[in-house]
Design an enzyme around this catalytic site. Structure first.
Site, PDB file in Angstrom:
ATOM      1  N   GLU A   9       0.847  -1.199   0.000  1.00 20.18           N
ATOM      2  CA  GLU A   9       0.000   0.000   0.000  1.00 20.18           C
ATOM      3  C   GLU A   9       0.881   1.246   0.000  1.00 20.18           C
ATOM      4  OE1 GLU A   9      -2.410  -0.418   3.502  1.00 20.18           O
ATOM      5  OE2 GLU A   9      -3.657  -1.999   2.631  1.00 20.18           O
ATOM      6  N   HIS A  26       0.502   3.625   3.181  1.00 18.65           N
ATOM      7  CA  HIS A  26       0.520   3.072   4.537  1.00 18.65           C
ATOM      8  C   HIS A  26       1.931   3.101   5.129  1.00 18.65           C
ATOM      9  CE1 HIS A  26      -0.996  -0.213   7.429  1.00 18.65           C
ATOM     10  NE2 HIS A  26       0.314  -0.177   7.652  1.00 18.65           N
TER      11      HIS A  26
END
Length: 270
Positions: A241, A244
């Site tokens: 991600e 993230h």
């Protein structure tokens, strides 16, 4: 006369029970108060008010399609070391004409439980066209998109992006509007004032992997800018991600908190 006598007998029985301390009817249980955050948690806005906040799980514009349990206020809460590190990263980006924008920070366990319930409800596919158009919902656990625990609940993980200044306003999401795939061209995706990262936030697709080789040019440069700004202050990216990051070392590496997101949780009002 008979009815009057019966009433008197009932009153006498109730009085006797009360004197003996016997419960004659179940009492309404008082609500269990919400837990409070440890003193090591702070509101990001108190550490750096210049960081833009667009708290998606407080709204309906997320992969579930409704506000998520535990998000009582649209605010970012983090452990103090993580918030201070974001402040340092922001200072460097501001000099280059950019700002950080956070989508999610501390996430209570009750919110994660909400995600899990949603993932098990295979009939609820309302947000699929935007957030997981190519992923079968039966695969969300196996493919790692949903889990029963989240690092966010430990307080040092944040989901965020970069915005070019001056920041353009982002229009609100309208529930029921036509959805567009999160991996489409930026001009076609839901409008976000973020720089082009190749996908939208919370895109359940391999194109969201930070180093996916299909992401090149400006999109690659933007991902590297975000990773460089945060990596220099102690944040580690999750490879699956691009948005993230977790501040290391974590203050609470083994604790998953469940206090709701509000000023009250930090000892304030509201």
């Amino acid at each position: 006369m008979i009815r009057t006598a019966a009433v008197l007998r009932k009153l006498a029985a109730l009085t006797t029970a009360a004197l003996l301390g016997v419960a004659v009817a179940p009492s309404t249980a008082s609500a269990t108060p919400d837990p409070k955050a440890p003193k090591e948690f702070v509101a990001l806005s108190d550490v750096d008010p210049t960081i833009i906040q667009e708290m998606r799980y407080f709204t309906e514009h997320n992969f579930v399609g409704e506000p998520i349990d535990g998000y009582k206020k649209p605010m970012c809460i983090l452990t103090r070391p993580a918030a201070k590190a974001l402040h340092k990263a922001q200072a460097g980006l501001l000099k280059k004409g950019y700002s950080l924008k956070v989508y999610d920070c501390y996430r209570p366990q009750r919110a994660v439980d909400h995600f899990v319930r949603w993932a098990k409800d295979l009939d609820d596919q309302r947000m699929k066209p935007e957030f997981y158009p190519q992923v079968d919902k039966t695969r969300l656990f196996a493919d790692g998109y949903i889990a029963e625990k989240s690092g966010h609940s430990r307080g040092s993980t944040v989901d965020l992006t970069i915005v070019k200044l001056p920041a353009r306003p982002t229009r609100p999401y309208v529930p029921g509007e036509q959805l567009v795939a999160c991996y489409g061209a930026q001009k076609d995706r839901f409008p976000d004032n973020s720089v082009d990262m190749g996908t939208g936030f919370d895109c359940f697709d391999t194109l969201a992997h930070t180093d996916d080789p299909r992401v090149q040019g400006v999109q690659r440069a933007n991902r590297d800018l975000l990773r460089g700004a945060l990596g220099g202050e102690g944040f580690v990216n999750l490879p699956e991600e691009w948005w993230h990051f977790t501040y290391k070392p974590e203050l609470f590496p083994d604790t998953y908190f469940d206090f709701p997101i509000s000023r009250r949780s930090l000892g304030g009002k509201g």
